[in-house]
Design an enzyme around this catalytic site. Structure first.
Site, mmCIF file in Angstrom:
data_model
loop_
_atom_site.group_PDB
_atom_site.id
_atom_site.type_symbol
_atom_site.label_atom_id
_atom_site.label_comp_id
_atom_site.label_asym_id
_atom_site.label_seq_id
_atom_site.Cartn_x
_atom_site.Cartn_y
_atom_site.Cartn_z
ATOM 1 C CB CYS A 110 -0.912 0.012 1.225
ATOM 2 S SG CYS A 110 -0.011 0.146 2.798
ATOM 3 C CG HIS A 151 3.882 -6.429 11.387
ATOM 4 N ND1 HIS A 151 2.744 -6.133 12.095
ATOM 5 C CD2 HIS A 151 4.918 -6.252 12.247
ATOM 6 C CE1 HIS A 151 3.071 -5.794 13.328
ATOM 7 N NE2 HIS A 151 4.377 -5.855 13.434
ATOM 8 C CG HIS A 199 -1.007 -4.272 15.465
ATOM 9 N ND1 HIS A 199 -0.494 -3.085 14.969
ATOM 10 C CD2 HIS A 199 -0.911 -5.176 14.447
ATOM 11 C CE1 HIS A 199 -0.109 -3.266 13.719
ATOM 12 N NE2 HIS A 199 -0.347 -4.519 13.369
ATOM 13 C CD GLU A 237 -2.714 1.166 12.861
ATOM 14 O OE1 GLU A 237 -3.811 1.755 12.856
ATOM 15 O OE2 GLU A 237 -2.385 0.340 11.985
ATOM 16 C CB CYS A 264 -6.074 2.383 5.335
ATOM 17 S SG CYS A 264 -5.169 2.789 3.841
ATOM 18 C CB SER A 312 0.971 -8.750 8.274
ATOM 19 O OG SER A 312 0.112 -7.856 7.589
#
Length: 284
Positions: free
Chosen positions: A12, A42, A126, A128, A195, A223
């Protein structure tokens, strides 16, 4: 073997930018050391490749040599850790995905505006998610499923706002939103932080599922967005193989379930996808 490949599979925008910054730093590297703060993305095979090129992965920036370059991972950092990083004697390159940065900022501003308690759909461990939670005002609540949401100590008369890890499943997010609006006395405020690239990959996978009898998802087992693609495929009743490398493909299971769909997470380089595709197509 008959294979149908998803057109959106692979990197991405945010991952491409992060890898580009790492490549640039490696090209500029002289005698000074180069580190990434956590895996840059990841994808373990790719991370190993960059370690061989000189990009050492660290979890604690205080272990970095003075004057060295430290690259912030695409998933970003918790707010205080990022602030502390810029006070060390290091050259800092911020490779945080712009969509993650935007989500951090949106959560911070929502808290400052008094929208209430953050409800975050995401994986609590995670990196993030740890970063997103650090931008919340007060004590945020995180959950990864409807079951976990129902177990949270929610007050039907309370004030909340909803956001998500950027790589979450859009359909799951909408189900959460519907449930919250039925449970709470007034509509929950919503931050649309998933996203677009994630949504497109998931939508294409669902479309592809109607044309195949099995699915191969290529990408890191660590991931989140890649695991969710595999989960969606399994949820649609397809035999699904999630593999990091071509050598791990369950060929006997796939050959009896043709045609095979092929997709990949947003942190999977095209070379890995092409390697898997070649093995699948050449298998007799």
């Amino acid at each position: 073997m008959r294979v149908i490949r998803a057109s959106t599979a692979g990197f991405c925008m945010g991952v491409s930018l992060a890898i580009g910054k790492l490549e640039k730093a490696l090209a500029e590297q002289s005698a000074s050391s180069l580190y990434t703060l956590g895996p840059i993305i990841h994808n373990p095979p790719l991370v190993r490749e960059y370690e061989e090129k000189g990009a050492v992965c660290l979890e604690d920036p205080r272990l970095a040599a003075r004057g060295s370059t430290v690259i912030i991972r695409a998933h970003g950092l918790p707010r205080l850790q990022e602030e502390e990083l810029f006070h060390l004697e290091l050259r800092v390159v911020d490779a945080t995905c712009p969509r993650v940065k935007a989500a951090q900022t949106a959560i911070l501003r929502a808290g400052e505006r008094g929208l209430g308690t953050l409800l975050l759909l995401g994986e609590k461990d995670h990196p993030e998610v740890r970063g997103l939670l650090s931008y919340a005002v007060g004590r945020p609540l995180v959950f990864s499923s409807m079951e976990e949401l129902r177990e949270l100590p929610l007050n039907s008369g309370g004030e909340y706002f909803l956001a998500a890890q950027t790589t979450q499943d859009q359909n799951s997010f909408e189900q959460v939103l519907e449930w919250l609006n039925a449970f709470l006395d007034k509509p929950v405020a919503v931050l649309r932080t998933i996203c677009d690239a994630t949504s497109r990959r998931q939508e294409e996978l669902i479309s592809l599922a109607g044309q195949v009898n099995s699915m191969v998802i290529v990408g890191g087992l660590n991931s989140g967005n890649t695991r969710r693609l595999a989960d969606i495929a399994r949820g649609l009743g397809l035999f699904t193989a999630h593999c990091e490398e071509a050598a791990l493909l369950p060929m006997d299971d796939l050959v009896s379930r043709q045609p095979v769909g092929l997709s990949a997470g947003a942190s999977t380089p095209d070379a890995q996808i092409r390697a898997v595709e070649k093995i699948l197509r050449d298998f007799r």
